[in-house]
Design a protein around this motif. Structure first.
Motif, PDB file in Angstrom:
ATOM      1  N   SER B 271      -3.183   6.324  26.162  1.00 31.23           N
ATOM      2  CA  SER B 271      -4.463   5.691  26.488  1.00 31.23           C
ATOM      3  C   SER B 271      -4.574   4.327  25.828  1.00 31.23           C
ATOM      4  CB  SER B 271      -5.630   6.548  26.008  1.00 31.23           C
ATOM      5  OG  SER B 271      -5.483   7.864  26.422  1.00 31.23           O
ATOM      6  N   LEU B 272      -4.119   4.256  24.576  1.00 31.76           N
ATOM      7  CA  LEU B 272      -4.221   2.983  23.867  1.00 31.76           C
ATOM      8  C   LEU B 272      -3.348   1.929  24.549  1.00 31.76           C
ATOM      9  CD1 LEU B 272      -5.447   1.541  21.446  1.00 31.76           C
ATOM     10  CD2 LEU B 272      -3.471   2.240  20.096  1.00 31.76           C
ATOM     11  N   PHE B 274      -2.627   1.857  27.626  1.00 31.75           N
ATOM     12  CA  PHE B 274      -3.342   1.495  28.847  1.00 31.75           C
ATOM     13  C   PHE B 274      -4.365   0.410  28.538  1.00 31.75           C
ATOM     14  CE2 PHE B 274      -6.842   2.249  31.911  1.00 31.75           C
ATOM     15  CZ  PHE B 274      -6.145   2.073  33.095  1.00 31.75           C
ATOM     16  N   ASP B 275      -5.113   0.614  27.440  1.00 28.45           N
ATOM     17  CA  ASP B 275      -6.085  -0.408  27.030  1.00 28.45           C
ATOM     18  C   ASP B 275      -5.384  -1.747  26.792  1.00 28.45           C
ATOM     19  OD1 ASP B 275      -7.970   1.518  27.160  1.00 28.45           O
ATOM     20  OD2 ASP B 275      -8.430   1.591  25.016  1.00 28.45           O
ATOM     21  N   ARG B 277      -2.607  -2.824  28.164  1.00 31.75           N
ATOM     22  CA  ARG B 277      -2.166  -3.436  29.408  1.00 31.75           C
ATOM     23  C   ARG B 277      -3.352  -3.995  30.198  1.00 31.75           C
ATOM     24  NH1 ARG B 277       0.362  -0.074  33.114  1.00 31.75           N
ATOM     25  NH2 ARG B 277      -0.315   1.800  32.040  1.00 31.75           N
ATOM     26  N   VAL B 278      -4.473  -3.257  30.170  1.00 33.04           N
ATOM     27  CA  VAL B 278      -5.668  -3.765  30.858  1.00 33.04           C
ATOM     28  C   VAL B 278      -6.079  -5.086  30.224  1.00 33.04           C
ATOM     29  CG1 VAL B 278      -8.116  -3.361  31.285  1.00 33.04           C
ATOM     30  CG2 VAL B 278      -6.488  -1.512  31.611  1.00 33.04           C
ATOM     31  N   SER B 282      -6.224  -8.442  32.396  1.00 32.58           N
ATOM     32  CA  SER B 282      -7.542  -9.020  32.687  1.00 32.58           C
ATOM     33  C   SER B 282      -8.472  -8.801  31.504  1.00 32.58           C
ATOM     34  CB  SER B 282      -8.127  -8.367  33.949  1.00 32.58           C
ATOM     35  OG  SER B 282      -9.458  -8.800  34.101  1.00 32.58           O
ATOM     36  N   SER B 284     -11.310  -9.967  30.835  1.00 29.90           N
ATOM     37  CA  SER B 284     -12.721  -9.801  31.177  1.00 29.90           C
ATOM     38  C   SER B 284     -12.986  -8.400  31.715  1.00 29.90           C
ATOM     39  CB  SER B 284     -13.142 -10.866  32.183  1.00 29.90           C
ATOM     40  OG  SER B 284     -12.173 -10.991  33.187  1.00 29.90           O
ATOM     41  N   ALA B 285     -12.075  -7.895  32.550  1.00 27.34           N
ATOM     42  CA  ALA B 285     -12.256  -6.529  33.054  1.00 27.34           C
ATOM     43  C   ALA B 285     -12.153  -5.529  31.909  1.00 27.34           C
ATOM     44  CB  ALA B 285     -11.217  -6.207  34.124  1.00 27.34           C
ATOM     45  N   ARG B 287     -13.105  -6.000  28.835  1.00 27.74           N
ATOM     46  CA  ARG B 287     -14.363  -6.018  28.108  1.00 27.74           C
ATOM     47  C   ARG B 287     -15.443  -5.259  28.886  1.00 27.74           C
ATOM     48  NH1 ARG B 287     -17.976  -9.763  25.864  1.00 27.74           N
ATOM     49  NH2 ARG B 287     -18.073 -10.960  27.777  1.00 27.74           N
ATOM     50  N   ALA B 288     -15.481  -5.522  30.201  1.00 27.67           N
ATOM     51  CA  ALA B 288     -16.505  -4.879  31.020  1.00 27.67           C
ATOM     52  C   ALA B 288     -16.327  -3.366  31.059  1.00 27.67           C
ATOM     53  CB  ALA B 288     -16.473  -5.444  32.435  1.00 27.67           C
ATOM     54  N   SER B 289     -15.097  -2.890  30.901  1.00 25.05           N
ATOM     55  CA  SER B 289     -14.912  -1.449  30.965  1.00 25.05           C
ATOM     56  C   SER B 289     -14.881  -0.820  29.575  1.00 25.05           C
ATOM     57  CB  SER B 289     -13.652  -1.101  31.765  1.00 25.05           C
ATOM     58  OG  SER B 289     -12.567  -1.820  31.268  1.00 25.05           O
ATOM     59  N   GLY B 290     -15.364  -1.545  28.593  1.00 27.84           N
ATOM     60  CA  GLY B 290     -15.623  -0.923  27.306  1.00 27.84           C
ATOM     61  C   GLY B 290     -14.496  -1.005  26.303  1.00 27.84           C
ATOM     62  N   ILE B 291     -13.474  -1.804  26.595  1.00 26.22           N
ATOM     63  CA  ILE B 291     -12.396  -1.961  25.631  1.00 26.22           C
ATOM     64  C   ILE B 291     -12.782  -3.077  24.663  1.00 26.22           C
ATOM     65  CG2 ILE B 291      -9.978  -2.639  25.356  1.00 26.22           C
ATOM     66  CD1 ILE B 291      -9.572  -1.480  28.238  1.00 26.22           C
ATOM     67  N   GLN B 412       5.982 -12.165  34.218  1.00 27.38           N
ATOM     68  CA  GLN B 412       4.663 -12.134  33.568  1.00 27.38           C
ATOM     69  C   GLN B 412       4.798 -12.746  32.183  1.00 27.38           C
ATOM     70  OE1 GLN B 412       1.616 -10.297  34.531  1.00 27.38           O
ATOM     71  NE2 GLN B 412       2.464 -10.535  36.568  1.00 27.38           N
TER      72      GLN B 412
END
Lengths: 504, 419
Positions: B271-272, B274-275, B277-278, B282, B284-285, B287-291, B412
């Motif tokens: 999970s971490l 995943f955070d 990579r998110v 992105s 901004s995404a 932050r918006a999803s609580g990371i 990337q």
């Protein structure tokens, strides 16, 4: 100018964006090109403006077959384009912007500002486009900036103007003003190609309507055609323009904002003492022209922007200045304004995007290890339930159309067992079919007895969803009204009662 | 395609894959191009080849002769590179038939693995930071500090091996993590740009290294030079085939394998991760999803720095056994090579493993080539650079080989970090 597009075909790989499109625009005619997003309108306009070259077909101007090597040549041949996103330099004056790239010069290559200014005065007088040539563009309202764009096209002697979704950013009053300008341009013999997906405007202004779907012309219509006829022609099936709602039966207050003050990135107070209540089983629609503090208000609610003073309470719990994760976990669903920036990770898969804000919760993860099987089956289920059109849940979110991207966000938020929904511009840029779908989902959430706050700058959406309508202007709530209030009155509230002077 | 038999169809789809622009194919073709460019450099810098071409039109046999000289020389260079870094078929056959001389036969591959071991570890740390959109340019300093911490613990105290070795490795991880924490915390709380901070931090750490190896408790007794104490045997990662064999490859390769496995799990399954990579894809995404961006920034630098530190201590415990004033600073510095390796491996653990082995082989093989043919070692560096250059510009590879447009995945670079 008489413009004829004959059999235009443009392919991108296996995709045919324009398939044998033929349209004719007569001098002095306002010709509307109506179609959903992705129907191929923009491609066609880029072909016409010399930015793309057609694979087949020809462009005929006043009877002569013409080929444009680039957009500069299109401009020289009398075609002007007003883009949806303005191409202006904010810190330059109106004059400087208008002459940019075609500057009149005196000796030693000095710009002849006097001639430039005089030219602008002359053109703006001729077409009733009132603009101060010396004003700095960033100080002008959006409606006036658009006028500068039109002026720019006209000063290059455009005989045919392409207006690409010109009303997306305007207040109702500004739209009226734009339409008046369009009529006077047509009266003076200019041809106008008006691209839009807004049915009301088409009917109000167009002489001829051509409807495009999947890259093909599917029909032409008279401006007298009904909105639902136009919509079904555009979408290819019957469309419900206003989603049916259960009777309005508000419960107790579930969401309260009190005297909220929020600053923007530049440190200016953009939400200035806002107070709102939302009741169970209602949708409070927040109308307003973009840039009046709605964006920052929503960000503050979602925990993404610090609150300077005031409180936000959800279900009796103070969530002011909590972290986004705490707020989301407390039961807030958030459909962000900029779906591609805040709502999705475009390079990641559909399945990952559908658990973006719940990745560490069982059953999606156990003890820090993600359970990819559950994530995938969860995604399969939501794709089915929310009718997301995708070939696989493994494909990246970027490969979906805008409407399906928004469905991903709606599916994620509404499947998350939330109490309260904040949706910001939930259908911006979506086609009629997707708008209908997203609206129905939001209404279903309301019909289940939940509260929602829907922020929108589209009056159609505000009327379609709102049980009550709040209007925001310059960081304050300028009024909370009943949906039976007229468009004109709401338009006045949106403009802070003095029309045409909306601030940045 | 329905009327094509199944077998034909699968061959067809394989062909489609091979001729389309996908990351693996692009990387392999970039490698080919690297060797082609290297061949031209050999041609233009080898006197015998140029002499042969000078007489190109002099006689009927001359062109053939010139080509033969070219192939002989280029072939010899690349053959020496291969036999010096992977295996010498003749020696292998000899060992197989006589049962003798295995150590000599295995030396090239052992050297390649020895070179690649710390490189894999540090590159994975760098790759994790890139995947999160952060540019950790300080891996070299972090590796140095990890090496120093491990060397001090390994040499200054005496413990049984089962405690001493793990303690030494942990000291290395902590040393690197400490060095990583500084830019992480500065970025998270003040917005200080991590590239600037990490580059500058390198120099501070190099100076600290000199200070440590010249100061009394750790400096080698009786030495006036910048050399530290040798770590005890109980803190060393022993050679895989025993000290007597002379093969340098050590148990460190298991540490590296463990790091690859951990990194794969971390990035693909946790999970971490995943955070992370998110956040990288992105911010901004995220932050918006609580990371929490702050937590992610600090954790990334702790992990990335910790892995760099581990690489440093593995180098000490398995190969050098002490640190001196130039520890890991010579040549480009392992932490800088790691940046290229991470890019070549597309920041993915398995990709980085292959890229490290390639770089290890080119480095070791380049030296063998220089010894055998006199062509400078730098040719290996040129090939490394050209490969990375082509991997970073897939469009160029696509044009050169006329690949079909496919999964266009430009490298990337995680350039958000530069913003």
């Amino acid at each position: 100018m008489r413009l004829e597009l004959r059999g235009i075909t443009k392919r991108f790989g296996s995709l045919t964006a324009n398939d044998d499109i033929s349209i004719t625009v007569e001098p002095g005619q306002i010709h509307s090109l109506l179609g959903e997003n992705g129907a191929g309108k923009s491609t066609l306009m880029n072909v016409l403006f010399g930015l793309l070259h057609p694979d087949e077909g020809e462009i005929i101007i006043d009877g002569v077959v013409t080929k444009f090597a680039d957009s500069g040549e299109a401009v020289r041949r009398g075609i002007g384009m007003v883009h949806q996103h303005f191409m202006l330099v904010p810190v330059f004056s109106v004059t400087e912007n208008v002459v940019l790239g075609f500057e009149p010069t005196k000796s030693l290559n000095r710009i002849d500002y006097k001639k430039a200014t005089d030219d602008i005065r002359r053109v703006s007088k001729e077409f009733n486009l009132e603009v101060d040539p010396d004003a700095i563009v960033e100080n002008l309202s959006v409606g006036i900036q658009q006028r500068v764009e039109i002026l720019k096209a006209l000063s290059h002697d455009a005989e045919l103007l392409i207006l690409d979704e010109p009303t997306a950013v305007l207040t109702p009053q500004e739209i009226d003003a734009l339409m008046a300008i369009m009529r006077s341009l047509a009266a003076s013999g200019k041809s106008i190609l008006f691209i839009t997906h807004k049915l009301k405007e088409v009917r109000a202004i167009a002489d001829v309507i051509t409807v495009i779907r999947h890259g093909k012309v599917v029909g032409t219509a008279d401006p007298t055609a009904s909105e639902s006829d136009l919509a079904s022609l555009m979408v290819g099936r019957e469309v419900e323009l206003t989603v049916q709602k259960d009777a309005y039966a508000p419960g107790e207050s579930v969401f309260e904002i009190r005297d909220l003050v929020v600053r923007d990135d530049r440190g200016l107070v953009v939400v200035n003492g806002v107070s709102l209540d939302v009741y169970a089983g209602e949708i409070l629609a927040l109308a307003g022209v973009q840039g009046n503090g709605q964006t920052e208000l929503v960000e503050a609610i979602a925990g993404m922007r610090p609150v300077e003073s005031g409180t936000i309470t959800m279900n009796g719990r103070d969530i002011t200045n909590e972290s986004p994760r705490k707020i989301l976990d407390a039961g807030l669903g958030h459909i962000p304004e900029d779906r591609q920036r805040d709502g999705l990770v475009l390079t990641m898969s559909l399945a990952d995007n559908l658990v973006l804000n719940t990745p560490r919760r069982p059953p999606f993860a156990n003890h820090g290890t993600r359970n990819l099987g559950v994530v995938a089956s969860h995604a399969e289920q939501l794709v089915k339930d929310f009718d997301i059109r995708a070939t696989s849940v493994k494909e990246p979110a970027s490969s979906l159309s805008g409407g399906n991207q928004q469905k991903v966000i709606v599916a994620r938020e509404l499947s998350r067992n939330i109490d309260f929904l904040v949706a910001s511009q939930p259908t911006r840029g979506l086609d009629v079919g997707s708008i209908e779908y997203v609206h129905r989902q939001i209404v279903n959430h309301r019909n289940r007895g939940n509260g929602s706050l829907v922020v929108s700058s589209e009056l159609d959406e505000v009327y379609a969803l709102g049980d009550r309508i709040a209007v925001m202007y310059a960081g304050k709530i300028s009024g909370i009204v009943d949906p039976s209030t007229s468009r004109e009155d709401i338009g006045l509230l949106m403009a802070g009662t003095t029309a045409g002077t909306s601030s940045e | 395609m329905n009327d094509i038999p199944a077998r034909r169809r699968s061959i067809l789809s394989l062909w489609m894959t091979l001729t389309s622009q996908n990351p693996v194919i692009v990387t392999i073709l970039a490698l080919v191009l690297g060797f082609v460019v290297g061949a031209f450099i050999i041609i233009f810098t080898t006197a015998t080849i140029l002499d042969a071409f000078r007489g190109f039109f002099n006689s009927w046999g001359a062109p053939g002769h010139a080509l033969k000289v070219t192939f002989d020389n280029v072939g010899a260079a690349y053959r020496d590179m291969f036999t010096g870094s992977v295996i010498d078929p003749a020696g292998f056959w000899h060992s197989l038939t006589t049962g003798k001389g295995w150590d000599n036969t295995l030396t090239p591959i052992s050297e390649t693995l020895t070179y690649a071991t710390p490189l894999v570890i540090v590159s994975i740390g760098v790759g994790i930071s890139f995947q999160t959109g952060l540019f950790n340019i300080g891996a070299n300093g972090q590796a140095v500090l990890g090496g120093v911490a491990g060397a001090v613990i390994g040499s200054m105290i005496k413990l049984p091996m089962f405690i001493h070795l793990p303690l030494t490795l942990i000291a290395g991880i902590l040393g690197g993590a400490l060095a990583g924490a500084l830019p992480g915390v500065l970025k998270a709380y003040t917005g200080a740009h991590e590239v600037i901070v990490t580059i500058m931090e390198n120099y501070v750490i190099y100076a600290f290294l000199l200070y440590v190896v010249l100061s009394t408790p750790y400096q080698q007794p009786g030495q006036a030079n910048d050399i530290g104490r040798t770590i005890h045997a109980s803190a060393q990662l022993p050679p895989l085939f025993g000290v007597a064999s002379g093969l340098r490859v050590s148990y460190g390769i298991f540490v590296a394998a463990g790091v690859v496995a951990f990194a794969w799990w971390f990035l693909e399954r946790s999970s971490l991760g995943f955070d992370f990579r998110v956040t990288g894809a992105s911010p901004s995404a995220a932050r918006a999803s609580g990371i929490s961006p702050r937590a992610v920034i600090i954790l990334v630098f702790l992990i990335s720095g910790g892995l760099a530190g581990l690489a440093g201590v593995v180098q000490v415990a398995s190969t050098t056994h002490y640190v001196d004033g130039t520890f890991l600073i010579g040549d480009a510095g392992i932490g800088f090579t790691a940046i290229t390796v991470a890019l070549l491996g597309r920041n993915k653990p398995i990709g980085i493993l292959w890229a490290s082995l390639l770089f290890g082989a080119l480095g070791v093989g380049g030296r063998a080539m220089q010894a055998a043919t006199g062509i400078p070692f730098d040719l290996a560096t040129v090939i490394q650079s050209v490969v990375v250059l082509f991997v970073a510009t897939p469009v160029l590879v696509k044009e050169i080989f006329r690949l079909r447009a496919g999964r266009t995945q430009a490298l990337q670079l995680g350039t958000q970090g530069w913003g």
